[in-house]
Design a protein around this motif. Structure first.
Motif, PDB file in Angstrom:
ATOM      1  N   ALA A 229      77.277  67.809 -49.323  1.00 38.13           N
ATOM      2  CA  ALA A 229      78.643  67.966 -48.808  1.00 38.13           C
ATOM      3  C   ALA A 229      78.726  69.158 -47.864  1.00 38.13           C
ATOM      4  O   ALA A 229      79.360  69.097 -46.804  1.00 38.13           O
ATOM      5  N   TYR A 230      78.082  70.249 -48.228  1.00 43.12           N
ATOM      6  CA  TYR A 230      78.059  71.446 -47.380  1.00 43.12           C
ATOM      7  C   TYR A 230      77.394  71.121 -46.039  1.00 43.12           C
ATOM      8  O   TYR A 230      77.892  71.495 -44.977  1.00 43.12           O
ATOM      9  N   GLN A 231      76.276  70.423 -46.085  1.00 47.35           N
ATOM     10  CA  GLN A 231      75.570  70.062 -44.857  1.00 47.35           C
ATOM     11  C   GLN A 231      76.431  69.170 -43.968  1.00 47.35           C
ATOM     12  O   GLN A 231      76.438  69.308 -42.743  1.00 47.35           O
ATOM     13  N   GLU A 232      77.161  68.244 -44.576  1.00 39.84           N
ATOM     14  CA  GLU A 232      78.052  67.372 -43.801  1.00 39.84           C
ATOM     15  C   GLU A 232      79.171  68.190 -43.160  1.00 39.84           C
ATOM     16  O   GLU A 232      79.576  67.936 -42.016  1.00 39.84           O
ATOM     17  N   ALA A 233      79.685  69.183 -43.885  1.00 41.15           N
ATOM     18  CA  ALA A 233      80.741  70.023 -43.323  1.00 41.15           C
ATOM     19  C   ALA A 233      80.224  70.808 -42.121  1.00 41.15           C
ATOM     20  O   ALA A 233      80.911  70.924 -41.096  1.00 41.15           O
ATOM     21  N   VAL A 234      79.019  71.359 -42.234  1.00 44.71           N
ATOM     22  CA  VAL A 234      78.422  72.066 -41.101  1.00 44.71           C
ATOM     23  C   VAL A 234      78.264  71.117 -39.918  1.00 44.71           C
ATOM     24  O   VAL A 234      78.571  71.468 -38.768  1.00 44.71           O
ATOM     25  N   HIS A 235      77.801  69.914 -40.199  1.00 41.07           N
ATOM     26  CA  HIS A 235      77.613  68.932 -39.121  1.00 41.07           C
ATOM     27  C   HIS A 235      78.940  68.592 -38.452  1.00 41.07           C
ATOM     28  O   HIS A 235      79.004  68.410 -37.233  1.00 41.07           O
ATOM     29  N   SER A 236      80.018  68.535 -39.222  1.00 46.95           N
ATOM     30  CA  SER A 236      81.324  68.213 -38.641  1.00 46.95           C
ATOM     31  C   SER A 236      81.755  69.287 -37.652  1.00 46.95           C
ATOM     32  O   SER A 236      82.322  68.987 -36.592  1.00 46.95           O
ATOM     33  N   VAL A 237      81.487  70.562 -37.970  1.00 44.54           N
ATOM     34  CA  VAL A 237      81.829  71.650 -37.046  1.00 44.54           C
ATOM     35  C   VAL A 237      80.951  71.576 -35.804  1.00 44.54           C
ATOM     36  O   VAL A 237      81.411  71.824 -34.681  1.00 44.54           O
ATOM     37  N   GLN A 238      79.692  71.212 -35.980  1.00 43.34           N
ATOM     38  CA  GLN A 238      78.810  71.037 -34.822  1.00 43.34           C
ATOM     39  C   GLN A 238      79.337  69.937 -33.902  1.00 43.34           C
ATOM     40  O   GLN A 238      79.314  70.068 -32.670  1.00 43.34           O
ATOM     41  N   LEU A 239      79.826  68.852 -34.487  1.00 39.54           N
ATOM     42  CA  LEU A 239      80.381  67.760 -33.679  1.00 39.54           C
ATOM     43  C   LEU A 239      81.638  68.199 -32.937  1.00 39.54           C
ATOM     44  O   LEU A 239      81.856  67.808 -31.785  1.00 39.54           O
ATOM     45  N   LEU A 240      82.462  69.008 -33.605  1.00 40.51           N
ATOM     46  CA  LEU A 240      83.663  69.506 -32.936  1.00 40.51           C
ATOM     47  C   LEU A 240      83.275  70.388 -31.751  1.00 40.51           C
ATOM     48  O   LEU A 240      83.924  70.358 -30.700  1.00 40.51           O
ATOM     49  N   ARG A 241      82.216  71.145 -31.901  1.00 39.61           N
ATOM     50  CA  ARG A 241      81.729  71.972 -30.792  1.00 39.61           C
ATOM     51  C   ARG A 241      81.216  71.096 -29.653  1.00 39.61           C
ATOM     52  O   ARG A 241      81.400  71.411 -28.479  1.00 39.61           O
ATOM     53  N   HIS A 242      80.567  69.977 -30.002  1.00 38.81           N
ATOM     54  CA  HIS A 242      80.133  69.033 -28.964  1.00 38.81           C
ATOM     55  C   HIS A 242      81.342  68.466 -28.218  1.00 38.81           C
ATOM     56  O   HIS A 242      81.281  68.230 -27.004  1.00 38.81           O
TER      57      HIS A 242
END
Length: 279
Positions: A229-242
């Protein structure tokens, strides 16, 4: 009113930006000596410009260390989507070191933290503060913060529609709304606050470094307790940055697509965290 704060030296377009803090920028918060770095210098009574600069550094470092606040410095880049400080607090000093504050773009005034919660902003008089544009950004629509959509699926379906019965959603409005949603989801999963609706490309990068800091070898590592879940949350922020990167390139369709994927991924992270808690 949002309590982020930006710190400057000087006034107007020539003012020098020294740094920013999210959430903890009211005069009252800056006046409370919570951190060891603040023991020797009063932020609102520096001995000159040099002391003021030193105190800003101490305040930001102290907040970052003691409360893990999101802070930004010029080496990080301007952290916000907006191009100036007109939506929250701004502080500056004149050539004598006298400190002034502006609240939400209002007039400059000499803050008195102990006089009231807002330090005197509500009774300040004068013309609106001339705030510098630190980084030119696409203008946000005036109604961006009040636009309400039914759900993330509607944002996906309307993101770039040219159909006569479905007007396109302005990207800044969608970006703000998605950031508001995601801030709640991500905080519940990772246990750290960040105003994702306000953070721009550089600010999201700062938050990502908080979520997976560098190890002694210089590599970004997830903390030992990081689960799926933590990894998915980090990935979501990365996508928002994209999404923000695509918007800066003028790729509107790509920006909307990344924005939708970011929120959907944050929802997956939240569902994973809650199902794990129930288990």
């Amino acid at each position: 009113m949002k309590n982020h704060a930006d710190f400057y030296v000087g006034f107007g377009e020539e003012a020098e930006w020294l740094g920013s803090v999210a959430y903890h920028g009211t005069p009252l918060e800056l006046s409370i000596p919570l951190y060891p770095e603040r023991r020797t210098v009063d932020f609102f009574s520096p001995g000159g410009v040099a002391d003021y600069r030193t105190q800003v550094t101490h305040v930001l470092n102290g907040m970052s260390t003691a409360e893990e606040c999101l802070i930004a410095s010029p080496s990080d880049g301007w952290p916000w989507l907006r191009e100036n400080s007109g939506r929250w607090w701004a502080y500056t000093c004149d050539e004598t070191g006298r400190v002034f504050a502006s609240a939400r773009g209002g007039p400059w005034f000499v803050p008195l933290p102990c006089a009231s919660i807002d330090g005197g902003a509500s009774v300040a008089e004068g013309p609106p503060a001339a705030l510098p544009v630190v980084r030119r950004a696409p203008a946000l629509e005036t109604d961006a913060e009040t636009m309400v959509f039914l759900d993330i699926a509607e944002l996906r379906d309307r993101r770039a529609s040219d159909a006569p019965d479905s007007s396109p959603v302005p990207f800044p409005a969608m970006r703000y709304r998605v950031g508001r949603w995601m801030a709640r989801y991500v905080e519940e999963v990772v246990g750290k606050q960040a105003p994702l609706e306000d953070l721009g490309y550089a600010g999201l990068g700062i938050f990502l470094r908080m979520l997976h800091p560098r190890d002694p070898s210089g590599h970004h590592r997830l903390p030992g307790h990081a689960d799926t879940a933590y990894q998915e949350a980090v990935h979501s922020v990365q996508l928002l940055r994209h999404a923000d990167a695509a918007a800066r390139r003028g790729d509107r369709e790509g920006a909307f697509d990344f924005c939708y994927r970011a929120c959907a991924t944050a929802l997956v992270a939240l569902a994973g965290r809650r199902s794990g808690a129930r288990g």
